[in-house]
Design a protein around this motif. Structure first.
Motif, PDB file in Angstrom:
ATOM      1  N   THR A  50       0.850  -1.184   0.000  1.00 12.78           N
ATOM      2  CA  THR A  50       0.000   0.000   0.000  1.00 12.78           C
ATOM      3  C   THR A  50       0.892   1.242   0.000  1.00 12.78           C
ATOM      4  O   THR A  50       1.842   1.319   0.778  1.00 12.78           O
ATOM      5  CB  THR A  50      -0.919   0.011   1.237  1.00 12.78           C
ATOM      6  OG1 THR A  50      -1.625  -1.224   1.300  1.00 12.78           O
ATOM      7  CG2 THR A  50      -1.919   1.167   1.176  1.00 12.78           C
ATOM      8  N   ALA A  54      -1.809   6.390  -0.968  1.00 11.63           N
ATOM      9  CA  ALA A  54      -3.141   5.838  -0.674  1.00 11.63           C
ATOM     10  C   ALA A  54      -3.560   6.191   0.744  1.00 11.63           C
ATOM     11  O   ALA A  54      -4.729   6.517   0.999  1.00 11.63           O
ATOM     12  CB  ALA A  54      -3.136   4.323  -0.884  1.00 11.63           C
ATOM     13  N   GLU A  57      -4.643   9.684   0.911  1.00 13.28           N
ATOM     14  CA  GLU A  57      -5.992   9.831   0.359  1.00 13.28           C
ATOM     15  C   GLU A  57      -7.049   9.425   1.392  1.00 13.28           C
ATOM     16  O   GLU A  57      -8.100  10.053   1.489  1.00 13.28           O
ATOM     17  CB  GLU A  57      -6.110   8.989  -0.916  1.00 13.28           C
ATOM     18  CG  GLU A  57      -7.257   9.421  -1.814  1.00 13.28           C
ATOM     19  CD  GLU A  57      -7.427   8.481  -3.005  1.00 13.28           C
ATOM     20  OE1 GLU A  57      -6.488   7.718  -3.335  1.00 13.28           O
ATOM     21  OE2 GLU A  57      -8.529   8.509  -3.597  1.00 13.28           O
ATOM     22  N   MET A  58      -6.741   8.349   2.166  1.00  7.71           N
ATOM     23  CA  MET A  58      -7.664   7.967   3.252  1.00  7.71           C
ATOM     24  C   MET A  58      -7.823   9.127   4.232  1.00  7.71           C
ATOM     25  O   MET A  58      -8.921   9.409   4.710  1.00  7.71           O
ATOM     26  CB  MET A  58      -7.119   6.742   4.002  1.00  7.71           C
ATOM     27  CG  MET A  58      -7.093   5.470   3.196  1.00  7.71           C
ATOM     28  SD  MET A  58      -6.304   4.136   4.157  1.00  7.71           S
ATOM     29  CE  MET A  58      -5.932   2.965   2.844  1.00  7.71           C
ATOM     30  N   LYS A  61      -9.970  11.867   2.579  1.00  9.51           N
ATOM     31  CA  LYS A  61     -11.360  11.524   2.288  1.00  9.51           C
ATOM     32  C   LYS A  61     -12.170  11.142   3.513  1.00  9.51           C
ATOM     33  O   LYS A  61     -13.397  11.261   3.505  1.00  9.51           O
ATOM     34  CB  LYS A  61     -11.409  10.351   1.293  1.00  9.51           C
ATOM     35  CG  LYS A  61     -11.019  10.741  -0.118  1.00  9.51           C
ATOM     36  CD  LYS A  61     -11.495   9.686  -1.105  1.00  9.51           C
ATOM     37  CE  LYS A  61     -11.249  10.128  -2.544  1.00  9.51           C
ATOM     38  NZ  LYS A  61     -11.385   9.011  -3.484  1.00  9.51           N
ATOM     39  N   LEU A  62     -11.520  10.621   4.539  1.00  8.54           N
ATOM     40  CA  LEU A  62     -12.302  10.097   5.662  1.00  8.54           C
ATOM     41  C   LEU A  62     -11.759  10.447   7.046  1.00  8.54           C
ATOM     42  O   LEU A  62     -12.529  10.820   7.930  1.00  8.54           O
ATOM     43  CB  LEU A  62     -12.403   8.567   5.555  1.00  8.54           C
ATOM     44  CG  LEU A  62     -13.215   7.899   6.666  1.00  8.54           C
ATOM     45  CD1 LEU A  62     -14.694   8.151   6.463  1.00  8.54           C
ATOM     46  CD2 LEU A  62     -12.938   6.404   6.736  1.00  8.54           C
ATOM     47  N   LEU A  63     -10.443  10.301   7.227  1.00  8.75           N
ATOM     48  CA  LEU A  63      -9.938  10.274   8.609  1.00  8.75           C
ATOM     49  C   LEU A  63      -9.882  11.646   9.254  1.00  8.75           C
ATOM     50  O   LEU A  63     -10.036  11.768  10.468  1.00  8.75           O
ATOM     51  CB  LEU A  63      -8.557   9.606   8.641  1.00  8.75           C
ATOM     52  CG  LEU A  63      -8.505   8.195   8.047  1.00  8.75           C
ATOM     53  CD1 LEU A  63      -7.084   7.662   8.057  1.00  8.75           C
ATOM     54  CD2 LEU A  63      -9.428   7.251   8.792  1.00  8.75           C
ATOM     55  N   ARG A  72      -1.110  13.848   9.631  1.00  5.82           N
ATOM     56  CA  ARG A  72       0.264  13.472   9.276  1.00  5.82           C
ATOM     57  C   ARG A  72       0.295  11.960   9.112  1.00  5.82           C
ATOM     58  O   ARG A  72      -0.276  11.231   9.938  1.00  5.82           O
ATOM     59  CB  ARG A  72       1.196  13.896  10.424  1.00  5.82           C
ATOM     60  CG  ARG A  72       2.649  13.803  10.134  1.00  5.82           C
ATOM     61  CD  ARG A  72       3.485  14.359  11.291  1.00  5.82           C
ATOM     62  NE  ARG A  72       3.484  13.448  12.435  1.00  5.82           N
ATOM     63  CZ  ARG A  72       2.998  13.750  13.629  1.00  5.82           C
ATOM     64  NH1 ARG A  72       2.457  14.927  13.851  1.00  5.82           N
ATOM     65  NH2 ARG A  72       3.048  12.873  14.604  1.00  5.82           N
TER      66      ARG A  72
END
Lengths: 76, 76
Positions: A50, A54, A57-58, A61-63, A72
């Protein structure tokens, strides 16, 4: 592989949880605590390979909430 | 001076917030996320000369729940 995303409130954003901890520490007799800020640490167990991108991006988009939070990424 | 206390759930303790994030990441199409655990990071702005032992005591007495959580202190 593991990744860690640390999410913290942007400077200037009010942190009521941090203020509550500050007052509780004072109440317990701890002197010299000037400020407390509380953030989140999200530990992800990921498939090998991974990419850090990526995980970024998490975070976007979400965290984290980009309006009030910075994040960070550390990949181990 | 600054100190950082990172509080994480002990292994084996159910983490519903982590599971919710795991499912949300899958729903967003991120593949290969095996596990997610969520912890707290508490950043303290302290009077110079505060000892790491005092910060450890804050962790034991207030910042972490020793029954279900571990914590780690970093002093900068």
């Amino acid at each position: 592989m593991k990744a860690r995303v640390t999410v913290s409130l942007k400077p200037g954003v009010l942190d009521p949880q941090g203020r509550a901890i500050l007052h509780a520490l004072e109440g317990l007799g701890f002197a010299g605590v000037h400020d407390v800020r509380v953030g989140k640490v999200i530990e992800l167990e990921l498939a090998d390979g991974t990419t850090p991108e990526a995980v970024e991006e998490m975070g976007r988009k979400l965290l984290a909430n980009p309006v009030i939070e910075n994040f960070r990424v550390e990949v181990a």
